[in-house]
Motif scaffolding. Structure first.
Motif, PDB file in Angstrom:
ATOM      1  N   ARG A  86      29.634  45.520  45.096  1.00 54.60           N
ATOM      2  CA  ARG A  86      30.733  46.476  44.898  1.00 54.60           C
ATOM      3  C   ARG A  86      31.507  46.695  46.055  1.00 54.60           C
ATOM      4  O   ARG A  86      32.522  46.513  46.163  1.00 54.60           O
ATOM      5  CB  ARG A  86      30.713  48.110  43.483  1.00 54.60           C
ATOM      6  N   ASN A  89      33.203  43.350  46.869  1.00 54.51           N
ATOM      7  CA  ASN A  89      33.489  43.230  46.061  1.00 54.51           C
ATOM      8  C   ASN A  89      33.146  41.327  45.534  1.00 54.51           C
ATOM      9  O   ASN A  89      33.992  40.569  45.878  1.00 54.51           O
ATOM     10  CB  ASN A  89      35.003  42.469  45.791  1.00 54.51           C
ATOM     11  N   PRO A  91      31.677  38.663  43.107  1.00 55.10           N
ATOM     12  CA  PRO A  91      32.105  38.259  42.604  1.00 55.10           C
ATOM     13  C   PRO A  91      30.753  38.580  40.808  1.00 55.10           C
ATOM     14  O   PRO A  91      30.878  38.652  40.224  1.00 55.10           O
ATOM     15  CB  PRO A  91      32.642  37.166  41.755  1.00 55.10           C
ATOM     16  N   SER A  92      30.097  38.426  41.778  1.00 48.87           N
ATOM     17  CA  SER A  92      28.483  38.503  40.954  1.00 48.87           C
ATOM     18  C   SER A  92      26.920  39.230  41.476  1.00 48.87           C
ATOM     19  O   SER A  92      27.387  39.056  42.545  1.00 48.87           O
ATOM     20  CB  SER A  92      28.463  37.557  40.830  1.00 48.87           C
ATOM     21  N   GLU A  95      25.132  37.171  43.913  1.00 47.96           N
ATOM     22  CA  GLU A  95      25.350  36.404  44.802  1.00 47.96           C
ATOM     23  C   GLU A  95      24.744  37.539  45.821  1.00 47.96           C
ATOM     24  O   GLU A  95      25.626  36.731  47.294  1.00 47.96           O
ATOM     25  CB  GLU A  95      26.879  35.908  44.492  1.00 47.96           C
ATOM     26  N   ASP A 219      36.420  42.362  50.914  1.00 51.55           N
ATOM     27  CA  ASP A 219      36.684  41.581  49.756  1.00 51.55           C
ATOM     28  C   ASP A 219      36.817  40.786  49.567  1.00 51.55           C
ATOM     29  O   ASP A 219      37.480  39.509  50.299  1.00 51.55           O
ATOM     30  CB  ASP A 219      38.089  42.707  49.180  1.00 51.55           C
ATOM     31  N   GLN A 221      35.901  38.476  48.284  1.00 52.19           N
ATOM     32  CA  GLN A 221      36.858  37.191  47.669  1.00 52.19           C
ATOM     33  C   GLN A 221      38.426  36.554  47.955  1.00 52.19           C
ATOM     34  O   GLN A 221      38.691  35.789  47.846  1.00 52.19           O
ATOM     35  CB  GLN A 221      37.077  37.652  45.352  1.00 52.19           C
ATOM     36  N   LYS A 247      28.470  32.502  48.191  1.00 54.87           N
ATOM     37  CA  LYS A 247      28.889  32.239  46.673  1.00 54.87           C
ATOM     38  C   LYS A 247      28.033  31.235  46.146  1.00 54.87           C
ATOM     39  O   LYS A 247      27.492  30.463  46.354  1.00 54.87           O
ATOM     40  CB  LYS A 247      29.970  30.482  47.352  1.00 54.87           C
TER      41      LYS A 247
END
Ligand code: PMP
Length: 414
Positions: A86, A89, A91-92, A95, A219, A221, A247
């Motif tokens: 978190r 940020n 995505p999973s 990762e 972040d 992403q 990734k």
């Protein structure tokens, strides 16, 4: 303008300081002024208590035990993975590979991602302003594979020559690297722009976020990079904690780096199969208590909020820079337009190490030396700098105390 009392702190720094037990101690009979935060940060009691609580109440090994304590330890450890995911940020959560720090994370990418795919004639691009942790692992795998390491230049102000960096993204470059924030200059690099250029050319980008995460929201992403590495001890967490975010496609393709317990699916002498990422990269017993502290550190940042942190740190940087500029013969190294609160400098007629030693006797902790950035020192033609690196728990009054101590010790050396 250089009277600290004229400027109100942006948030209740005294209340925050009360969370950091170490900040109230004395050094050599003087109140401590801790300006070595780029080296390692101090820890709030929330982090210290999380580590203490882990050993007092939950201590067990992760993943191997079905008993209650094992489940609690596993949930603390895996909870830190969620918190880190978190925090940047991701995505999973899958990762996020938990490591002992940035050095571990970069070496993991070097040996597991880079080495197997590098061929003679290939290149890795880094920059002149990197910490050795973002240079030496690349040199080690380049030597083994016949590849080379190229370094993009900077200008006198300590800003990366981004156009040159992008021009250097030639077809033989198989991996590009850049620090998000320089540990010596404080320079913030335009990672999004660099990542865009890398993506256009199909070159993966690794970003060293060690000095960014203590100061700004990240972040991964939005940045658009492929790998982002972080060390815990500079962001309020215990030493021996850190993270590689990568990734999924890269983690899936990367072979394990360390082998041992925890990272396997089935072991046979005829052939071993491995766990899925991220566990494939987490052999052996990790720093469970440290990661319990890491989760508390991330909570602490969330409670304060980076908006308030950034406002206060910007005021500190502006004030400290102005006060230092008043000192005749003082030269600031690193004057990028976008900077975090890290100020390297030299003082005419005084060795950085002598100054740091004398400042310590005044209770002021700053770092002198090459800051694990030899190529940067070579660029500026100096063996060392003195570095004052500030954090959100520092105050304008401490800046005044630091400047007063500097003027005093300088007299002793003249
Ligand atoms: N990169 C940067 C920019 C750093 O400042 C540091 C620590 N000084 C590192 C990497 C290495 O971090 P660690 O020793 O925690 O692995």
């Amino acid at each position: 303008m250089t009277d600290s009392t004229a400027r109100a702190p942006a948030f209740d720094v005294q209340r925050i300081r009360a969370d950091f037990p170490l900040l109230s101690r004395q050094v050599h009979g003087k109140p401590l002024v801790y300006f070595d935060n780029a080296n390692t940060s101090q820890k709030p009691r929330q982090v210290i208590e999380a580590v203490d609580r882990h050993y007092r109440e939950h201590n067990a090994n992760v993943a191997r035990a079905v008993h209650q304590l094992g489940e609690e330890a596993t949930s603390a450890y895996e909870g830190a993975r969620d918190a880190l995911a978190r925090f940047v940020n991701a995505p999973s959560r899958n990762e996020v590979v938990l490591t002992s720090g940035t050095t571990h994370a970069v070496n993991l990418v070097a040996y597991s991602y880079a080495l197997p795919m590098l061929k003679p004639g290939d290149a890795i691009l880094t920059t002149v302003m990197e910490h050795h942790a973002n240079i030496v692992p690349w040199q080690l795998v380049a030597t083994r594979s016949g590849a080379t390491v190229k370094a993009a230049p900077i200008d006198e102000r300590g800003e990366l020559l981004v156009e040159r960096y992008i021009e250097m993204l030639t077809p033989e470059v198989k991996l590009a690297c850049v620090t998000h924030v320089s540990n010596v200059l404080g320079t913030v690099n335009p990672v999004r722009e660099i990542a865009r250029a890398c993506r256009k050319r199909g070159i993966p980008l690794l970003v060293d976020g060690s000095q960014a995460v203590p100061h700004r929201p990240v972040d991964v992403q939005a940045l658009g990079c492929d790998f982002y590495v972080v060390t815990g001890h500079k962001m309020l967490a215990p030493t021996g904690t850190g993270m590689l975010w990568a990734k999924k496609e890269h983690l899936d393709a990367m072979p394990p780096f360390f082998g041992g317990g925890e990272m396997i699916r089935e072991v046979k002498f005829s052939g071993t199969t491995f766990a899925d990422p991220p566990h494939k990269f987490e052999a052996g017993t990790p720093n469970i208590a440290g990661f319990a502290g890491m989760a508390a550190a991330i909570d602490y940042y969330r409670t304060l909020g980076f908006d308030a942190i950034r406002r206060h740190e910007a005021a500190l940087l502006e004030y400290a820079t102005a006060r230092l500029r008043e000192i005749p013969g003082l030269r600031i190294i690193g004057e990028a337009a976008d900077k975090e609160p890290v100020i390297s400098f030299l003082l005419d007629g005084a060795q950085a190490t002598d100054l740091a030693t004398l400042l310590d006797l005044q209770g002021v902790a700053v770092r002198s030396g090459h800051h694990c950035a030899h190529p940067l020192m070579q660029f500026y033609g100096v063996p060392a700098t003195l570095r004052a690196s500030l954090a959100f728990y520092n105050t304008l009054e401490e800046v005044d105390a630091f400047v007063a101590a500097l003027l005093k010790v300088r007299k002793l050396l003249m």
